[in-house]
Design an enzyme around this catalytic site. Structure first.
Site, PDB file in Angstrom:
ATOM      1  N   ASP A 147       0.854  -1.179   0.000  1.00  0.00           N
ATOM      2  CA  ASP A 147       0.000   0.000   0.000  1.00  0.00           C
ATOM      3  C   ASP A 147       0.899   1.240   0.000  1.00  0.00           C
ATOM      4  OD1 ASP A 147       1.099   0.236   2.523  1.00  0.00           O
ATOM      5  OD2 ASP A 147      -0.801   0.273   3.605  1.00  0.00           O
ATOM      6  N   ASP A 153       1.370   4.741   2.280  1.00  0.00           N
ATOM      7  CA  ASP A 153       0.942   5.386   3.519  1.00  0.00           C
ATOM      8  C   ASP A 153       1.276   6.870   3.484  1.00  0.00           C
ATOM      9  OD1 ASP A 153       0.418   2.743   5.062  1.00  0.00           O
ATOM     10  OD2 ASP A 153       2.471   2.519   4.343  1.00  0.00           O
ATOM     11  N   ASP A 190      -3.366   4.513   2.542  1.00  0.00           N
ATOM     12  CA  ASP A 190      -3.738   4.870   3.912  1.00  0.00           C
ATOM     13  C   ASP A 190      -3.439   6.341   4.115  1.00  0.00           C
ATOM     14  OD1 ASP A 190      -4.416   2.294   4.551  1.00  0.00           O
ATOM     15  OD2 ASP A 190      -2.624   1.861   5.716  1.00  0.00           O
TER      16      ASP A 190
HETATM   17  N1  DCT Z   1       1.639   0.913  11.695  1.00  0.00           N
HETATM   18  C1  DCT Z   1       1.317   1.064  13.020  1.00  0.00           C
HETATM   19  N2  DCT Z   1       0.217   0.459  13.500  1.00  0.00           N
HETATM   20  C2  DCT Z   1      -0.567  -0.279  12.688  1.00  0.00           C
HETATM   21  C3  DCT Z   1      -0.271  -0.414  11.330  1.00  0.00           C
HETATM   22  C4  DCT Z   1       0.858   0.193  10.860  1.00  0.00           C
HETATM   23  O1  DCT Z   1       2.028   1.758  13.743  1.00  0.00           O
HETATM   24  N3  DCT Z   1      -1.624  -0.898  13.192  1.00  0.00           N
HETATM   25  C5  DCT Z   1       2.859   1.508  11.200  1.00  0.00           C
HETATM   26  C6  DCT Z   1       3.988   0.527  11.165  1.00  0.00           C
HETATM   27  C7  DCT Z   1       4.412   0.441   9.749  1.00  0.00           C
HETATM   28  C8  DCT Z   1       3.686   1.571   9.059  1.00  0.00           C
HETATM   29  O2  DCT Z   1       2.649   1.966   9.901  1.00  0.00           O
HETATM   30  C9  DCT Z   1       3.177   1.186   7.725  1.00  0.00           C
HETATM   31  O3  DCT Z   1       2.437  -0.016   7.786  1.00  0.00           O
HETATM   32  P1  DCT Z   1       2.354  -0.986   6.537  1.00  0.00           P
HETATM   33  O4  DCT Z   1       1.874  -0.258   5.355  1.00  0.00           O
HETATM   34  O5  DCT Z   1       1.570  -2.172   6.963  1.00  0.00           O
HETATM   35  O6  DCT Z   1       3.851  -1.458   6.400  1.00  0.00           O
HETATM   36  P2  DCT Z   1       4.974  -1.043   5.380  1.00  0.00           P
HETATM   37  O7  DCT Z   1       6.221  -1.083   6.158  1.00  0.00           O
HETATM   38  O8  DCT Z   1       4.634   0.214   4.685  1.00  0.00           O
HETATM   39  O9  DCT Z   1       5.001  -2.268   4.374  1.00  0.00           O
HETATM   40  P3  DCT Z   1       4.273  -2.448   2.965  1.00  0.00           P
HETATM   41  O10 DCT Z   1       5.343  -2.226   1.962  1.00  0.00           O
HETATM   42  O11 DCT Z   1       3.797  -3.860   2.972  1.00  0.00           O
HETATM   43  O12 DCT Z   1       3.165  -1.470   2.852  1.00  0.00           O
HETATM   44 MG    MG Z   2       2.826   0.471   3.612  1.00  0.00          MG
END
Ligand code: DCT
Ligand code: MG
Length: 396
Positions: free
Chosen positions: A233, A235, A320
């Protein structure tokens, strides 16, 4: 086992670890500061972990084991494998024998067994077992759908469902709005998001946000901020100097699918003690329609007409959006940049080593009974007495 000037010995590899570089060809051992495995911190926030992983073979296996324990809701074993994976990602050399891991933190017996088998056999029978396990395979499929977690998977599995096809065909299931969208855009969403797509979406999000909030600060966080080239995703963190309370911002509408989670922040409340707690920001789990103009290399008019009607010229992308009050922005940035393991260890470190409570909103000093203000990520590390770790070194 030493060729002229070329260190292949693992003691030497240890010494090179902290330098984060490949073995130099013409240095003598005395020029290199010695590395002591037992001095490696058990907290990933005290280690610098880039995307350069010399031990993917091991860490992939650990992550499968961890995921299987997550599906079984065995948090202790899950974390054991995630912590071990994080330590091996930090090593600046490939582990080739058991002696290489001697003295390292977070390597328990279960982890050690997997390492030993991979060294000896090239693969782990335990990991293979998991990959062939019916329950694991079903949970893996179910949780790949946006909006489906372990709880829902558990329910479906208990109903006797095993594949996504069976889920889709089942008329009795009551799917949430999020899960329906997850299935509708499934193929797009399981295919990863590229850096180029992240940049394109970033422009759209920035332009749109700035239309109604001209002085907004929009930052890409998550894996892309850590330098990853792909992600599941994208963020974003949104704030603005004038933004005191979060609210309103997400009701303007710009997306294919949008699930707005209202802010649940209560001012008086001290930071959450739960290590894996979500934050209270207003956020939006969205699916954005990203148009990708196709290169049309046909000169034939009829086939072009056909293309226009049949070919999908967009891709659904998971986004997100997190809206934060201005003074909480550095804390939100630190939390949302991740990695998850890095964040977990930051909070664990704050609790156990500093008697402080850290979350995505604030840092609370339990001895002084005060909230510690921070204007940047650097200041948060300083409050915690930690050396600053750059985003691209947080790939723990
Ligand atoms: N995060 C958090 N609490 C959550 C979900 C996420 O603090 N419940 C934080 C930790 C990592 C960051 O947000 C981004 O989350 P992801 O998008 O799930 O991880 P990513 O490292 O961006 O990995 P991806 O490449 O899979 O998106
Ligand atoms: Mg991510």
């Amino acid at each position: 086992c030493m060729e002229a000037g070329r260190p292949v010995d693992s003691e030497m590899k240890y010494r090179l670890m902290e330098q984060n570089q490949s073995p130099p060809l013409n240095t003598t051992e005395s020029e290199v500061p010695s590395f002591i495995a037992s001095k490696v911190s058990q907290y990933s926030c005290q280690r610098k972990t880039t995307l350069n992983n010399y031990n993917k073979k091991f860490t992939d296996a650990f992550e499968i084991m961890a995921e299987n324990y997550e599906f079984k809701e065995n948090e202790v074993f899950c974390l054991e494998f995630l912590r071990a994976a994080s330590v091996l990602k930090f090593l600046q050399f490939p582990v080739t024998r058991m002696k290489d891991i001697q003295g390292l933190p977070c390597i328990g017996d279960r982890v050690r067994d997997v390492i030993e088998e991979i060294i000896e056999e090239g693969e782990s029978s335990r990991t293979k077992e998991v990959l062939n396990d019916e329950r694991y395979k079903s949970f893996k499929q179910f949780t790949s759908v946006f909006g489906v977690g372990v709880k829902t998977s558990e329910k479906w599995y208990r109903m006797g469902l095993r594949t996504l096809e069976e889920v889709k065909a089942n008329r009795t299931l009551k799917l949430s709005k999020m899960q329906k969208a997850g299935l509708l855009y499934y193929e797009d969403l399981v295919s990863c998001v590229s850096k180029a797509e992240a940049d394109a979406v970033s422009l759209i999000v920035k332009n749109t946000v700035c239309m109604f909030l001209p002085d907004a600060l929009v930052t890409i966080t998550g894996g892309f901020r850590r330098g990853k080239k792909i992600g599941h995703d994208i963020d974003f963190l949104v704030t603005s100097p004038g933004l005191k309370e979060d609210g309103e911002l997400l009701h303007k509408g710009l997306l294919l699918y949008c699930d707005i989670i209202e802010s649940t922040f209560v001012k008086e409340q001290i930071p959450s003690r739960k290590v894996d707690a979500m934050d209270h920001f207003q956020k939006c789990f969205a699916i954005l329609k990203l148009y990708q103009p196709r290169v049309d290399n046909s000169s034939n008019n009829t086939s072009r007409k056909f293309d226009m009607a049949e070919v999908k010229d967009w891709k659904a992308i998971r986004v997100d959006l997190v809206i934060t009050p201005f003074e909480q922005y550095p804390y939100a940035l630190l939390g949302w940049t991740g990695s998850r393991q890095f964040g977990r260890d930051l909070r664990r470190y704050a609790t156990h080593e500093r008697k402080m409570i850290l979350d995505n909103h604030a840092l609370y000093d339990r001895r002084e009974k005060i909230f510690l203000k921070a204007g940047s990520e650097e200041e948060i590390f300083a409050h915690l007495g930690l050396d600053y770790v750059e985003p691209w070194e947080r790939n723990a």
